[in-house]
Scaffold this motif. Structure first.
Motif, short mmCIF file in Angstrom:
data_model
loop_
_atom_site.label_atom_id
_atom_site.label_comp_id
_atom_site.label_asym_id
_atom_site.label_seq_id
_atom_site.Cartn_x
_atom_site.Cartn_y
_atom_site.Cartn_z
N PHE A 92 0.83 -1.20 0.00
CA PHE A 92 0.00 0.00 0.00
C PHE A 92 0.86 1.25 0.00
O PHE A 92 0.59 2.20 -0.72
CB PHE A 92 -0.93 0.00 1.22
N GLU A 93 1.92 1.25 0.82
CA GLU A 93 2.83 2.40 0.87
C GLU A 93 3.48 2.65 -0.48
O GLU A 93 3.64 3.80 -0.90
CB GLU A 93 3.90 2.20 1.95
N GLU A 97 3.10 6.06 -2.66
CA GLU A 97 4.24 6.82 -3.15
C GLU A 97 4.14 7.03 -4.67
O GLU A 97 4.43 8.13 -5.16
CB GLU A 97 5.55 6.10 -2.81
N GLN A 98 3.72 6.01 -5.40
CA GLN A 98 3.57 6.13 -6.85
C GLN A 98 2.47 7.13 -7.20
O GLN A 98 2.62 7.94 -8.12
CB GLN A 98 3.27 4.77 -7.48
N THR A 99 1.38 7.12 -6.46
CA THR A 99 0.29 8.07 -6.69
C THR A 99 0.77 9.50 -6.48
O THR A 99 0.43 10.39 -7.25
CB THR A 99 -0.89 7.77 -5.73
N MET A 100 1.59 9.70 -5.47
CA MET A 100 2.11 11.04 -5.21
C MET A 100 3.02 11.50 -6.34
O MET A 100 3.06 12.69 -6.65
CB MET A 100 2.84 11.06 -3.87
N LYS A 101 3.74 10.59 -6.98
CA LYS A 101 4.61 10.95 -8.10
C LYS A 101 3.80 11.25 -9.36
O LYS A 101 4.17 12.12 -10.15
CB LYS A 101 5.59 9.82 -8.41
N PRO A 104 -1.06 15.34 -8.57
CA PRO A 104 -0.79 16.46 -7.65
C PRO A 104 -1.31 16.19 -6.24
O PRO A 104 -2.12 16.92 -5.69
CB PRO A 104 -1.51 17.63 -8.31
N VAL A 105 -0.84 15.12 -5.64
CA VAL A 105 -1.25 14.75 -4.29
C VAL A 105 -0.08 15.02 -3.35
O VAL A 105 1.05 14.67 -3.66
CB VAL A 105 -1.64 13.25 -4.23
N GLU A 106 -0.37 15.65 -2.23
CA GLU A 106 0.64 15.87 -1.20
C GLU A 106 0.25 15.07 0.03
O GLU A 106 -0.92 14.97 0.37
CB GLU A 106 0.71 17.35 -0.81
N LEU A 107 1.24 14.51 0.67
CA LEU A 107 1.01 13.72 1.87
C LEU A 107 1.71 14.40 3.04
O LEU A 107 2.90 14.68 2.97
CB LEU A 107 1.56 12.30 1.69
#
Length: 114
Positions: A92-93, A97-101, A104-107
């Motif tokens: 899941f992590e 991480e791939q979604t954030m790359k 435009p998602v910030e965690l």
């Protein structure tokens, strides 16, 4: 170094479910290894906190637990801000991480000293 709470969350996430005695024993082991001045009753309190944070579901009567599924909940009137709760497996992590790359998602990870 990974924080004790994150390590415990990863362990229960990867395990998925089990006997309540096993997760309490795992919490005691982690406390002994990482938290030098743990007080009596701490693992039970940690488990109740994990339920309150929507990380675990516990069947107290049957003495069983399971990791809650990961859920992204958008906060009302918060301009897209959301809270991620539930299990955090390594897979899941990696997807997160791939979604954030890719978008435009910030965690924002909120550290916990407790």
């Amino acid at each position: 170094m990974i924080e004790p709470g994150d390590l415990l969350l990863r362990w229960v996430s990867e395990q998925g479910a089990g006997a309540l005695s096993d997760v309490k024993q795992g919490a005691w082991w982690l406390a002994g290894a990482r938290c030098p001045e743990v007080e009596p009753g701490a693992p039970g309190r940690w488990l109740r906190d994990a339920v309150s944070l929507a990380l675990l579901d516990i069947d107290w009567r049957n003495r069983r637990w399971c990791a809650a599924p990961p859920v992204l909940t958008q906060l009302p009137q918060a301009r897209g801000l959301a809270v991620l709760t539930g299990s955090r497996t390594a897979a899941f992590e990696r997807r997160l991480e791939q979604t954030m790359k890719d978008s435009p998602v910030e965690l924002f990870r909120v550290p916990s000293v407790r």
